[in-house]
Design an enzyme around this catalytic site. Sequence first.
Site, PDB file in Angstrom:
ATOM      1  N   ASP A  40      -5.147   3.301  14.067  1.00 36.04           N
ATOM      2  CA  ASP A  40      -5.871   2.245  13.347  1.00 36.04           C
ATOM      3  C   ASP A  40      -7.058   1.918  14.266  1.00 36.04           C
ATOM      4  OD1 ASP A  40      -5.638   0.180  10.982  1.00 36.04           O
ATOM      5  OD2 ASP A  40      -6.061  -1.073  12.712  1.00 36.04           O
ATOM      6  N   LYS A  56       3.439  -2.257  11.268  1.00 39.25           N
ATOM      7  CA  LYS A  56       2.149  -2.186  11.965  1.00 39.25           C
ATOM      8  C   LYS A  56       2.385  -2.627  13.402  1.00 39.25           C
ATOM      9  CE  LYS A  56      -2.293  -1.481  10.965  1.00 39.25           C
ATOM     10  NZ  LYS A  56      -2.959  -0.735   9.885  1.00 39.25           N
ATOM     11  N   LYS A  97       0.838  -1.209   0.000  1.00 40.43           N
ATOM     12  CA  LYS A  97       0.000   0.000   0.000  1.00 40.43           C
ATOM     13  C   LYS A  97       0.869   1.254   0.000  1.00 40.43           C
ATOM     14  CE  LYS A  97      -2.994  -0.090   3.279  1.00 40.43           C
ATOM     15  NZ  LYS A  97      -3.861   0.053   4.470  1.00 40.43           N
ATOM     16  N   ASN A 137     -13.648   5.710  12.237  1.00 44.71           N
ATOM     17  CA  ASN A 137     -12.998   6.758  11.444  1.00 44.71           C
ATOM     18  C   ASN A 137     -13.216   6.564   9.940  1.00 44.71           C
ATOM     19  OD1 ASN A 137     -10.231   7.252   9.816  1.00 44.71           O
ATOM     20  ND2 ASN A 137     -10.595   8.941  11.226  1.00 44.71           N
ATOM     21  N   THR A 160      -8.606   8.552   5.004  1.00 46.53           N
ATOM     22  CA  THR A 160      -8.828   7.167   4.574  1.00 46.53           C
ATOM     23  C   THR A 160     -10.216   7.036   3.947  1.00 46.53           C
ATOM     24  OG1 THR A 160      -7.428   6.479   6.403  1.00 46.53           O
ATOM     25  CG2 THR A 160      -8.680   4.763   5.299  1.00 46.53           C
TER      26      THR A 160
HETATM   27  N1  LIG Z   1      -7.816   4.769  10.468  1.00 45.47           N
HETATM   28  C1  LIG Z   1      -7.150   4.710   9.327  1.00 45.47           C
HETATM   29  O1  LIG Z   1      -6.569   5.695   8.861  1.00 45.47           O
HETATM   30  C2  LIG Z   1      -7.114   3.445   8.542  1.00 45.47           C
HETATM   31  C3  LIG Z   1      -7.860   2.341   8.891  1.00 45.47           C
HETATM   32  N2  LIG Z   1      -7.888   1.248   8.072  1.00 45.47           N
HETATM   33  C4  LIG Z   1      -8.699   0.078   8.390  1.00 45.47           C
HETATM   34  O2  LIG Z   1     -10.069   0.416   8.434  1.00 45.47           O
HETATM   35  C5  LIG Z   1     -10.762  -0.441   9.354  1.00 45.47           C
HETATM   36  C6  LIG Z   1     -11.496   0.409  10.379  1.00 45.47           C
HETATM   37  O3  LIG Z   1     -10.543   1.199  11.063  1.00 45.47           O
HETATM   38  P1  LIG Z   1     -10.925   2.573  11.797  1.00 45.47           P
HETATM   39  O4  LIG Z   1     -12.158   3.124  11.208  1.00 45.47           O
HETATM   40  O5  LIG Z   1      -9.711   3.372  11.852  1.00 45.47           O
HETATM   41  O6  LIG Z   1     -11.196   2.027  13.257  1.00 45.47           O
HETATM   42  P2  LIG Z   1     -12.192   2.594  14.370  1.00 45.47           P
HETATM   43  O7  LIG Z   1     -11.715   2.028  15.629  1.00 45.47           O
HETATM   44  O8  LIG Z   1     -12.358   4.065  14.232  1.00 45.47           O
HETATM   45  O9  LIG Z   1     -13.557   1.910  13.937  1.00 45.47           O
HETATM   46  C7  LIG Z   1     -13.669   0.543  13.755  1.00 45.47           C
HETATM   47  C8  LIG Z   1     -15.096   0.235  13.396  1.00 45.47           C
HETATM   48  O10 LIG Z   1     -15.217  -1.156  13.043  1.00 45.47           O
HETATM   49  C9  LIG Z   1     -16.166  -1.760  13.884  1.00 45.47           C
HETATM   50  N3  LIG Z   1     -15.717  -3.113  14.154  1.00 45.47           N
HETATM   51  C10 LIG Z   1     -14.592  -3.472  14.795  1.00 45.47           C
HETATM   52  N4  LIG Z   1     -14.540  -4.815  14.870  1.00 45.47           N
HETATM   53  C11 LIG Z   1     -15.644  -5.267  14.260  1.00 45.47           C
HETATM   54  C12 LIG Z   1     -16.167  -6.536  14.021  1.00 45.47           C
HETATM   55  N5  LIG Z   1     -15.520  -7.631  14.451  1.00 45.47           N
HETATM   56  N6  LIG Z   1     -17.337  -6.640  13.349  1.00 45.47           N
HETATM   57  C13 LIG Z   1     -17.991  -5.514  12.911  1.00 45.47           C
HETATM   58  N7  LIG Z   1     -17.547  -4.290  13.144  1.00 45.47           N
HETATM   59  C14 LIG Z   1     -16.400  -4.169  13.801  1.00 45.47           C
HETATM   60  C15 LIG Z   1     -16.199  -0.928  15.137  1.00 45.47           C
HETATM   61  O11 LIG Z   1     -17.398  -1.068  15.819  1.00 45.47           O
HETATM   62  C16 LIG Z   1     -16.025   0.467  14.560  1.00 45.47           C
HETATM   63  O12 LIG Z   1     -17.224   0.951  14.070  1.00 45.47           O
HETATM   64  C17 LIG Z   1      -9.693  -1.371   9.914  1.00 45.47           C
HETATM   65  O13 LIG Z   1      -9.626  -2.526   9.105  1.00 45.47           O
HETATM   66  C18 LIG Z   1      -8.401  -0.570   9.725  1.00 45.47           C
HETATM   67  O14 LIG Z   1      -7.260  -1.397   9.663  1.00 45.47           O
HETATM   68  C19 LIG Z   1      -7.198   1.236   6.900  1.00 45.47           C
HETATM   69  C20 LIG Z   1      -6.432   2.292   6.514  1.00 45.47           C
HETATM   70  C21 LIG Z   1      -6.245   3.440   7.360  1.00 45.47           C
HETATM   71  O1  LIG Z   2      -1.365   6.504   8.601  1.00 39.31           O
HETATM   72  C1  LIG Z   2      -0.681   5.543   8.845  1.00 39.31           C
HETATM   73  O2  LIG Z   2       0.524   5.550   8.996  1.00 39.31           O
HETATM   74  C2  LIG Z   2      -1.324   4.201   9.064  1.00 39.31           C
HETATM   75  C3  LIG Z   2      -2.444   3.863   8.177  1.00 39.31           C
HETATM   76  C4  LIG Z   2      -2.757   2.409   8.357  1.00 39.31           C
HETATM   77  O3  LIG Z   2      -2.555   1.844   9.402  1.00 39.31           O
HETATM   78  C5  LIG Z   2      -3.268   1.661   7.230  1.00 39.31           C
HETATM   79  O4  LIG Z   2      -3.147   2.135   6.108  1.00 39.31           O
HETATM   80  O5  LIG Z   2      -3.787   0.557   7.440  1.00 39.31           O
END
Ligand SMILES: NC(=O)C1=CN([C@@H]2O[C@H](COP(=O)(O)OP(=O)(O)OC[C@H]3O[C@@H](n4cnc5c(N)ncnc54)[C@H](O)[C@@H]3O)[C@@H](O)[C@H]2O)C=CC1
Ligand SMILES: O=C(O)CCC(=O)C(=O)O
Length: 451
Positions: A170, A130, A118, A244, A213
């Site tokens: 994350d 990570k 990525k 997020n 994101t």
């Molecule tokens: N925050 C970022 O900048 C980035 C996040 N991601 C990915 O996006 C996904 C969500 O991350 P964020 O929004 O940052 O986290 P967050 O902590 O803000 O939100 C996570 C969301 O997923 C839900 N969730 C968690 N486990 C679950 C499950 N087992 N079943 C259903 N829902 C579930 C939670 O309830 C929450 O709504 C993850 O896979 C993360 O690795 C990918 C790239 C960047």
């Molecule tokens: O912003 C970052 O460095 C991390 C983003 C991330 O964890 C992801 O792309 O899954």
Amino acid sequence: MNAQQVEDLTSFMEAVVRRNPGEPEFHQAVHEVAMDIIPYLADKPLYRDMMVLERMTEPDRIISFRVVWQDDHGGVQVNRGYRVQQNNAIGPYKGGLRFHPTVTQSVLKFLAFEQVFKNSLTGLPLGGGKGGSDFDPKGKSDLEVMRFCQAFMTELSKHVGPDTDVPAGDTGVGAREVGYLFGQYKRLVNRFEGVLTGKALEFGGSRIRAEATGYGVVYMMQDMLAHHHESIDGRTCVVSGSGNVATYCAEKLIQLGGKVVTLSDSSGYIHDPEGLTLEKLQWVMELKNKRRGRIEEYAREYGVEYHAGEHPWGVPCDLAFPCATQNEIDGAEARTLIENGCRAVAEGANMPTTPDAIKVLRASPGLLHAPSKAANAGGVAVSGLEMSQNSLRMQWSREEVDKHLREIIASIHAQCVEFGTASDGHVDYFKGANIAGFNKVASAMLAYGVM
Ligand SMILES: NC(=O)C1=CN([C@@H]2O[C@H](COP(=O)(O)OP(=O)(O)OC[C@H]3O[C@@H](n4cnc5c(N)ncnc54)[C@H](O)[C@@H]3O)[C@@H](O)[C@H]2O)C=CC1
Ligand SMILES: O=C(O)CCC(=O)C(=O)O
């Protein structure tokens, strides 16, 4: 794949499984990449002789440590922390920290491996890593989260630095946690430097990082549709998650005329057939980021249906955006999406589709499917821009950062088209992203010789 390539893939995966026993998520992520890279390397003996893919599947190092902290009742709590430093061929290790009870070494290794490809796709000088912990922030007080973050950073600070390894947020690590982690780092090393991204604007954060994101996922969808002379306007969108990525994905969809009808959390999903508005979304952000409540409350607030214990993939839609977690769409759910007329899927979460689901979606003629390493790269891309701004001791405007983000996603889309277009014109975005991501890292590794 011809018979020889199938045999090469099988023996490569057998070796990966042997070297990494009991790590199914890591095996899955490697297999998904190897399926495209092994045939690609068929006429590249140098890459094979130099064992480039084998080296890329072996992390540079994994740091695992004890995190001890005190809860509000004076009890001593013990968690495990990790940092997987996967590959720094093209830049300092870069990738988020996840705090969630499901965190294991396998989960972090799959995420770190994906991150390498990525980050390469962004075109920025970012290696892949990570980290995280099995700590569960759910139900913890602010003070407990602060004490945990301080204990976690006390060890992590020995292994990171602005030119070495730059973590970010994350799942379970948002603005509050990044603040506590950065504060502790600064206290320990007595330097104010860009060791974390996703910081608040007051202490070196970048505008648009919080949104990046989710916005990037929608920009990727826009580009895939535009490639076929279509747009988001008027399309019904199913989004999972309510964190997020999900909320900013929903925000950009609404701004572009999409009708977002679902959000979810780990307990279930809400279905709002009228579509979310920006006002309703603000309410969700307040619920999740401040009150730290459950999405079920949305159903009570706005009088819509709540489906406990279910995923939203049965709700008919044009566009699907899995933004919650890994393996949240299985083969049967993928089939339901197709039967309901889904046109395209853009992955906000990392590896949200199971291998079965990928097979089903790939076999559906014309369906557009952007893998996470391409579709959610906007977050880490703006993290890269936050690092640039920290080095320059500057902060750019919202417009400037968003313009860079838009261009980076367009370039990722173009790379997918370049390396993933079949003779009939269909774009295999998985293949395109895997090959384009691989090329830059592999060339750098070859340049360094045997190491
Ligand atoms: N925050 C970022 O900048 C980035 C996040 N991601 C990915 O996006 C996904 C969500 O991350 P964020 O929004 O940052 O986290 P967050 O902590 O803000 O939100 C996570 C969301 O997923 C839900 N969730 C968690 N486990 C679950 C499950 N087992 N079943 C259903 N829902 C579930 C939670 O309830 C929450 O709504 C993850 O896979 C993360 O690795 C990918 C790239 C960047
Ligand atoms: O912003 C970052 O460095 C991390 C983003 C991330 O964890 C992801 O792309 O899954």
